[in-house]
Scaffold this active site. Structure first.
Site, short mmCIF file in Angstrom:
data_model
loop_
_atom_site.label_atom_id
_atom_site.label_comp_id
_atom_site.label_asym_id
_atom_site.label_seq_id
_atom_site.Cartn_x
_atom_site.Cartn_y
_atom_site.Cartn_z
N PRO A 10 0.79 -1.23 0.00
CA PRO A 10 0.00 0.00 0.00
C PRO A 10 0.82 1.29 0.00
CG PRO A 10 -0.08 -1.08 2.14
CD PRO A 10 0.55 -2.04 1.19
N ASN A 11 0.34 2.21 -0.78
CA ASN A 11 0.87 3.57 -0.90
C ASN A 11 2.19 3.66 -1.67
OD1 ASN A 11 -1.25 4.85 0.65
ND2 ASN A 11 -0.39 3.77 2.40
N ARG A 18 5.28 10.87 -2.71
CA ARG A 18 4.90 10.62 -1.31
C ARG A 18 6.09 10.90 -0.39
NH1 ARG A 18 4.62 4.61 1.35
NH2 ARG A 18 3.79 5.26 3.35
N TYR A 23 11.03 8.93 1.50
CA TYR A 23 11.08 7.82 0.53
C TYR A 23 11.82 8.17 -0.77
CZ TYR A 23 7.65 5.85 3.72
OH TYR A 23 7.03 5.37 4.84
N ASN A 74 8.01 -5.54 -0.27
CA ASN A 74 7.85 -4.32 0.52
C ASN A 74 6.36 -4.20 0.80
OD1 ASN A 74 7.68 -1.87 1.74
ND2 ASN A 74 8.90 -0.76 0.22
N ALA A 77 2.84 -0.48 5.11
CA ALA A 77 2.32 -0.48 6.48
C ALA A 77 1.79 -1.84 6.92
CB ALA A 77 1.22 0.58 6.60
N HIS A 80 3.60 -4.01 9.55
CA HIS A 80 3.48 -3.80 10.99
C HIS A 80 2.15 -4.30 11.55
CE1 HIS A 80 6.81 -1.29 9.81
NE2 HIS A 80 6.00 -0.46 9.14
N ASP A 87 1.35 -15.24 7.54
CA ASP A 87 0.88 -16.63 7.34
C ASP A 87 1.00 -17.04 5.88
OD1 ASP A 87 0.35 -16.96 9.99
OD2 ASP A 87 -1.83 -16.77 9.82
N GLU A 98 12.30 -9.43 3.02
CA GLU A 98 11.52 -8.24 3.43
C GLU A 98 12.34 -6.99 3.13
OE1 GLU A 98 10.65 -8.17 7.63
OE2 GLU A 98 9.97 -6.09 7.53
N HIS A 100 12.41 -2.55 2.90
CA HIS A 100 11.85 -1.22 3.13
C HIS A 100 12.82 -0.18 2.61
CE1 HIS A 100 8.85 -3.08 5.62
NE2 HIS A 100 9.82 -3.78 6.17
N LEU A 101 12.29 0.85 2.01
CA LEU A 101 13.12 1.96 1.54
C LEU A 101 13.75 2.68 2.73
CD1 LEU A 101 10.36 2.98 -0.87
CD2 LEU A 101 12.69 2.78 -1.71
N SER A 102 12.93 2.94 3.73
CA SER A 102 13.41 3.69 4.89
C SER A 102 13.91 2.71 5.96
CB SER A 102 12.27 4.54 5.46
OG SER A 102 11.20 3.70 5.91
N ARG A 107 12.69 4.89 12.90
CA ARG A 107 11.49 5.72 12.78
C ARG A 107 10.57 5.52 13.99
NH1 ARG A 107 9.00 5.18 7.02
NH2 ARG A 107 7.90 7.04 7.77
N ARG A 111 6.71 1.28 13.85
CA ARG A 111 7.32 0.69 12.65
C ARG A 111 8.44 -0.29 12.99
NH1 ARG A 111 5.19 3.92 8.41
NH2 ARG A 111 4.81 6.03 9.16
C1 DQA Z 1 7.97 1.26 4.11
C2 DQA Z 1 8.01 1.52 5.62
C3 DQA Z 1 6.64 1.34 6.24
O1 DQA Z 1 6.69 1.61 7.63
C4 DQA Z 1 5.65 2.30 5.60
O2 DQA Z 1 4.35 2.08 6.12
C5 DQA Z 1 5.64 2.22 4.12
C6 DQA Z 1 6.92 2.12 3.41
C7 DQA Z 1 9.33 1.58 3.43
O3 DQA Z 1 9.53 1.15 2.30
O4 DQA Z 1 10.16 2.27 4.03
O5 DQA Z 1 4.61 2.33 3.48
O6 DQA Z 1 7.69 -0.11 3.88
#
Ligand code: DQA
Length: 148
Positions: A10-11, A18, A23, A74, A77, A80, A87, A98, A100-102, A107, A111
């Site tokens: 998502p997002n 964004r 990011y 990735n 959210a 978390h 599962d 797994e 994540h960009l950040s 943070r 998170r």
């Molecule tokens: C994220 C980190 C997550 O906490 C956040 O909700 C995202 C992006 C990252 O790529 O840093 O949507 O997965």
């Protein structure tokens, strides 16, 4: 040759606009091109998908069985919150990195918890778009070692 599925949650379709201070300015299309190029460079194949819906992501992991050797995920959210995604990974037993960009550990506290970390091969975070390259390389190395 390995086939990899790169899943963005998502997002992440909003990458580039964004919260660029968190990011970066790279768009999802650019991230996906990078993934395709990295896999092609090693003689492997990457396929990319993105969804904002938890169930669609669960089904993408289910559908990956027998089609893909590994997943770069990735989950945004849902990382978390989603026991369903955790599962799905443990049920399908598809090696998953797994990503994540950040740096989620630097943070907000909410998170720091990842439901995916315990079922993933490993976690890469904090390296921006280059993390996708690192994740693909790490996954390919893991798959090659596991096949020995
Ligand atoms: C994220 C980190 C997550 O906490 C956040 O909700 C995202 C992006 C990252 O790529 O840093 O949507 O997965």
């Amino acid at each position: 040759m390995y086939s990899l599925l790169v899943i963005n949650g998502p997002n992440l379709n909003l990458l580039g606009t964004r919260q660029p201070e968190v990011y970066g300015k790279t768009t999802l299309a650019q991230v996906e091109s990078l993934c395709l190029a990295v896999a092609k460079n090693t003689g492997d194949k990457a396929t990319c998908m993105q969804s904002n819906h938890e169930g669609t992501l669960v089904e993408a992991i289910h559908d990956a069985r027998g089609k893909y050797d590994g997943i770069v995920l990735n989950a945004g959210a849902y990382t978390h919150t989603s026991i369903a995604l955790m599962d799905a990974i443990s049920s399908t037993e598809i090696p998953t990195v797994e990503l994540h960009l950040s740096n989620i550990h630097a943070r907000e506290e909410f998170r720091h918890k990842s439901y995916l970390a315990s079922v993933a091969v490993g976690q890469i975070c904090g390296f921006g778009p280059n993390g996708y390259k690192l994740a693909i390389e790490a996954l390919l190395h893991y798959l090659a070692e596991a096949a020995k």
